[in-house]
Write a protein that holds these residues in place. Structure first.
Motif, PDB file in Angstrom:
ATOM      1  N   LEU A   1       0.390  -0.892   3.959  1.00  0.00           N
ATOM      2  CA  LEU A   1      -0.922  -0.453   3.480  1.00  0.00           C
ATOM      3  C   LEU A   1      -1.861  -1.641   3.264  1.00  0.00           C
ATOM      4  CD1 LEU A   1       0.141   2.402   1.052  1.00  0.00           C
ATOM      5  CD2 LEU A   1      -1.129   2.626   3.198  1.00  0.00           C
ATOM      6  N   ARG A   2      -1.326  -2.739   2.774  1.00  0.00           N
ATOM      7  CA  ARG A   2      -2.151  -3.945   2.624  1.00  0.00           C
ATOM      8  C   ARG A   2      -2.681  -4.402   3.986  1.00  0.00           C
ATOM      9  NH1 ARG A   2       2.308  -5.824  -0.437  1.00  0.00           N
ATOM     10  NH2 ARG A   2       2.019  -5.190  -2.593  1.00  0.00           N
TER      11      ARG A   2
ATOM     12  N   ILE B   1       6.314  -0.226   2.639  1.00  0.00           N
ATOM     13  CA  ILE B   1       5.158   0.661   2.739  1.00  0.00           C
ATOM     14  C   ILE B   1       3.927   0.003   2.112  1.00  0.00           C
ATOM     15  CG2 ILE B   1       4.214   2.921   2.101  1.00  0.00           C
ATOM     16  CD1 ILE B   1       6.540   2.990   4.182  1.00  0.00           C
ATOM     17  N   ARG B   2       4.082  -0.624   0.953  1.00  0.00           N
ATOM     18  CA  ARG B   2       2.951  -1.300   0.309  1.00  0.00           C
ATOM     19  C   ARG B   2       2.391  -2.400   1.205  1.00  0.00           C
ATOM     20  NH1 ARG B   2       5.907  -0.438  -4.610  1.00  0.00           N
ATOM     21  NH2 ARG B   2       6.926  -2.448  -4.424  1.00  0.00           N
ATOM     22  N   ASP B   3       3.272  -3.182   1.823  1.00  0.00           N
ATOM     23  CA  ASP B   3       2.811  -4.252   2.705  1.00  0.00           C
ATOM     24  C   ASP B   3       2.081  -3.677   3.923  1.00  0.00           C
ATOM     25  OD1 ASP B   3       2.550  -7.019   3.093  1.00  0.00           O
ATOM     26  OD2 ASP B   3       4.248  -7.052   4.484  1.00  0.00           O
TER      27      ASP B   3
ATOM     28  N   THR C   1       0.576   2.116 -14.049  1.00  0.00           N
ATOM     29  CA  THR C   1      -0.265   1.550 -12.987  1.00  0.00           C
ATOM     30  C   THR C   1       0.242   1.905 -11.598  1.00  0.00           C
ATOM     31  OG1 THR C   1       0.969  -0.520 -12.996  1.00  0.00           O
ATOM     32  CG2 THR C   1      -0.977  -0.384 -14.436  1.00  0.00           C
ATOM     33  N   THR C   2       1.226   2.759 -11.514  1.00  0.00           N
ATOM     34  CA  THR C   2       1.753   3.183 -10.224  1.00  0.00           C
ATOM     35  C   THR C   2       1.854   4.702 -10.184  1.00  0.00           C
ATOM     36  OG1 THR C   2       4.046   3.056 -10.972  1.00  0.00           O
ATOM     37  CG2 THR C   2       3.132   1.080  -9.937  1.00  0.00           C
TER      38      THR C   2
ATOM     39  N   TYR D   1      12.421  -7.341   2.799  1.00  0.00           N
ATOM     40  CA  TYR D   1      11.848  -6.664   1.641  1.00  0.00           C
ATOM     41  C   TYR D   1      12.991  -6.205   0.752  1.00  0.00           C
ATOM     42  CZ  TYR D   1       7.558  -6.475   4.398  1.00  0.00           C
ATOM     43  OH  TYR D   1       6.460  -6.813   5.145  1.00  0.00           O
TER      44      TYR D   1
ATOM     45  N   SER E   1       9.757   0.847  -0.700  1.00  0.00           N
ATOM     46  CA  SER E   1       8.398   0.896  -1.242  1.00  0.00           C
ATOM     47  C   SER E   1       7.621  -0.377  -0.926  1.00  0.00           C
ATOM     48  CB  SER E   1       8.436   1.107  -2.761  1.00  0.00           C
ATOM     49  OG  SER E   1       8.894   2.399  -3.058  1.00  0.00           O
ATOM     50  N   GLU E   2       8.293  -1.519  -0.997  1.00  0.00           N
ATOM     51  CA  GLU E   2       7.623  -2.777  -0.676  1.00  0.00           C
ATOM     52  C   GLU E   2       7.182  -2.822   0.777  1.00  0.00           C
ATOM     53  OE1 GLU E   2       9.803  -6.246  -1.842  1.00  0.00           O
ATOM     54  OE2 GLU E   2       9.866  -5.643  -3.933  1.00  0.00           O
TER      55      GLU E   2
ATOM     56  N   GLN F   1       4.088   7.795  -8.009  1.00  0.00           N
ATOM     57  CA  GLN F   1       5.209   8.061  -7.116  1.00  0.00           C
ATOM     58  C   GLN F   1       4.769   9.072  -6.066  1.00  0.00           C
ATOM     59  OE1 GLN F   1       8.808   9.054  -9.131  1.00  0.00           O
ATOM     60  NE2 GLN F   1       9.949   9.349  -7.246  1.00  0.00           N
TER      61      GLN F   1
END
Length: 92
Positions: free
Chosen positions: A39-40, A35-37, A3-4, A28, A32-33, A6
């Motif tokens: 993007l959110r 960057i994900r935040d 589900t991910t 964080y 990666s966290e 790279q």
């Protein structure tokens, strides 16, 4: 099934330093966290802009198109903004 995905990204040094500092400060667990935040937040901003366009701008455009007499001149807008600015300055 995975589900991910790279990715390998390149950031300017200033942005990379921000990402690293967020992890170092304990905000964080991983880069990666961060960057994900980010993007959110970008997705949320895009949704908010889309919503504003659909719920406010579109209907205002339609109303103006239906009744062009509702239009406000540039001079009227400037006068209104100047008056609001005066009020704001007076409060300070």
């Amino acid at each position: 099934m995975r589900t991910t995905q790279q990715f390998s990204i390149t950031l300017p040094n200033e942005m990379a330093d921000i990402v690293k500092s967020k992890v170092a400060a304990g905000e964080y667990a991983t880069e990666s966290e961060v960057i994900r935040d980010g993007l959110r937040a970008l997705i949320a901003r895009d949704r908010a802009v889309d919503s504003w366009l659909q719920q406010t701008v579109g209907p205002a455009y339609d109303a103006l198109k239906a009744d062009p007499a509702r239009a406000v001149s540039v001079d009227q807008v400037r006068a209104t903004l100047a008056a609001e600015h005066k009020k704001a300055i007076a409060k300070v």
